[in-house]
Design a protein around this motif. Sequence first.
Motif, short mmCIF file in Angstrom:
data_model
loop_
_atom_site.label_atom_id
_atom_site.label_comp_id
_atom_site.label_asym_id
_atom_site.label_seq_id
_atom_site.Cartn_x
_atom_site.Cartn_y
_atom_site.Cartn_z
N UNK A 1 34.89 42.83 56.44
CA UNK A 1 34.25 41.66 57.05
C UNK A 1 33.87 40.61 56.01
N UNK A 2 33.93 40.96 54.73
CA UNK A 2 33.53 40.04 53.66
C UNK A 2 34.72 39.55 52.84
N UNK A 3 35.95 39.86 53.26
CA UNK A 3 37.12 39.42 52.52
C UNK A 3 37.22 37.90 52.55
N UNK A 4 37.43 37.30 51.39
CA UNK A 4 37.49 35.85 51.29
C UNK A 4 38.73 35.41 50.54
N UNK A 5 39.47 34.42 51.06
CA UNK A 5 40.66 33.92 50.37
C UNK A 5 40.33 33.41 48.98
N UNK A 6 41.30 33.60 48.07
CA UNK A 6 41.26 33.05 46.71
C UNK A 6 40.14 33.62 45.85
N UNK A 7 39.53 34.72 46.31
CA UNK A 7 38.46 35.33 45.52
C UNK A 7 39.02 36.11 44.34
N UNK A 8 40.28 36.55 44.45
CA UNK A 8 40.89 37.36 43.40
C UNK A 8 42.40 37.21 43.47
N UNK A 9 43.04 37.33 42.32
CA UNK A 9 44.50 37.31 42.30
C UNK A 9 45.05 38.59 41.68
N UNK A 10 44.23 39.64 41.55
CA UNK A 10 44.77 40.88 41.00
C UNK A 10 45.57 41.61 42.09
N UNK A 11 46.14 42.74 41.75
CA UNK A 11 47.08 43.41 42.65
C UNK A 11 46.45 43.76 43.99
N UNK A 12 45.15 44.09 44.01
CA UNK A 12 44.50 44.51 45.26
C UNK A 12 44.40 43.37 46.26
N UNK A 13 44.56 42.12 45.80
CA UNK A 13 44.49 40.99 46.71
C UNK A 13 45.64 41.00 47.72
N UNK A 14 46.76 41.62 47.35
CA UNK A 14 47.91 41.62 48.26
C UNK A 14 47.68 42.49 49.49
N UNK A 15 47.32 43.78 49.34
CA UNK A 15 46.99 44.55 50.54
C UNK A 15 45.73 44.04 51.23
N UNK A 16 44.73 43.61 50.47
CA UNK A 16 43.51 43.08 51.08
C UNK A 16 43.81 41.82 51.88
N UNK A 17 44.72 40.99 51.36
CA UNK A 17 45.09 39.78 52.08
C UNK A 17 45.74 40.06 53.42
N UNK A 18 46.50 41.15 53.49
CA UNK A 18 47.11 41.54 54.76
C UNK A 18 46.04 41.93 55.78
N UNK A 19 45.06 42.71 55.34
CA UNK A 19 43.95 43.08 56.23
C UNK A 19 43.24 41.82 56.72
N UNK A 20 42.96 40.90 55.79
CA UNK A 20 42.31 39.64 56.15
C UNK A 20 43.13 38.85 57.16
N UNK A 21 44.46 38.74 56.90
CA UNK A 21 45.32 37.95 57.79
C UNK A 21 45.40 38.57 59.18
N UNK A 22 45.46 39.89 59.25
CA UNK A 22 45.48 40.55 60.56
C UNK A 22 44.18 40.30 61.31
N UNK A 23 43.05 40.44 60.63
CA UNK A 23 41.76 40.23 61.28
C UNK A 23 41.58 38.76 61.68
N UNK A 24 42.05 37.84 60.85
CA UNK A 24 41.98 36.42 61.18
C UNK A 24 42.77 36.11 62.45
N UNK A 25 43.86 36.87 62.66
CA UNK A 25 44.69 36.68 63.85
C UNK A 25 44.14 37.42 65.07
N UNK A 26 42.98 38.06 64.90
CA UNK A 26 42.33 38.71 66.04
C UNK A 26 42.66 40.17 66.23
N UNK A 27 43.32 40.78 65.25
CA UNK A 27 43.70 42.19 65.40
C UNK A 27 42.57 43.09 64.89
N UNK A 28 42.27 44.15 65.63
CA UNK A 28 41.09 44.98 65.32
C UNK A 28 41.35 46.01 64.22
N UNK A 29 41.48 45.53 62.99
CA UNK A 29 41.66 46.42 61.85
C UNK A 29 40.26 46.72 61.28
#
Length: 379
Positions: A77-105
């Motif tokens: 619930x606290x994932x924020x865009x552009x907060x990090x560019x390390x490797x973990x940002x890629x899977x975290x970004x997917x979780x963020x994008x899914x939740x932003x689109x309304x999917x219950x992850x």
Amino acid sequence: MSVLAEFEALYGVEPEGIWAAPGRVNLIGEYTDFNDGFVMPLALPHTAVAAVARRTDGTLRVHSADIEGGIVQLDVSALEPLASTDWAAYPAGVVWALREAGHPVTGADIHLASTVPTGAGLSSSAALEVVTALALNDLFGLGLSRPELAVVAQRAENAFVGVPCGVMDQMASACAAEGHALFLDTRDLSYRQVPFDLAAQGLRLLVVDTRVKHALGDGAYAARRAGCEAGARALGVRALREVPYVHLPDALARLSDESVRRYVTHVVSDNHRVERTIALLDAGDARAVGPVLTEGHASLRDDLRVSCPELDLAVEAANAAGALGARMTGGGFGGSAIVLVEERAAAAVSAAVEKAFAEAGFAAPRIFPAVPSEGARRL
């Protein structure tokens, strides 16, 4: 230790499944995807593999077998865009994008391992994104199609990580088919699987990983994209894809900025090269694709100006040694080139490229065959 065993050792439970998504090499059509154009990638046998289990407490834990460091723990619930560019940002970004689109992850434990070479222009980041998206789609029953997953993965890279890539890499990883190249229209994401059985024709496609990455590449990619968009605005079109190849001279006559003229020249002509390549493959004449590749490299080098000495040398040395054609692939400024060769000449051409690199004082390249492989799947 297997990915499954590593997951159990990390998290103390069994994963609910294991998924894989491949890297890609692009046969033809470079810098065309963010111009609504045509591309033709194929999936590599190299994959990112993810063991994943759902969580319901809003926690995301990710770990990589390939990067030093422990488990990265995040609050979904606290994932924020552009907060990090390390490797973990890629899977975290997917979780963020899914939740932003309304999917219950609601969280996940993820353990990743990848054989896709990083920094080689072979879409190691897209493989991480797509394997994460596919796993979460399956586990949470989201019902997204493969193109929809690719768009989620692209949004993760664009909006969360901050890389303005087009959708080709994610579509190739999500949708490619074994033994085929993917002819993709990036405007509507329609695609066709084109048979690409080079071995049956006595041919081989080699990847030459130069093992270099020049730092100016990241900002230069964004500059090329901005220049293409400026060209489209000046020509009164939504995207450069709408400029027919036969009308390119007329379009260039309407542009005053020299760099924009070069970018438009490349994009419009490379879209045409994709169409020519499709026609040749449909006619069963894969050998004739070679000169189209070399022509594409000249445009990437001279019009788009995204090549580098190592890539140019790989192409020049391969062609001088008898390759049918070669070009840089990917974003450029380092990374990889592809070389189309007669199978019987593959060893000699590879040796000639290695010799040329040694004589130039460059690091030894990594050369391997590009075998058209299966896209993302559950293992």
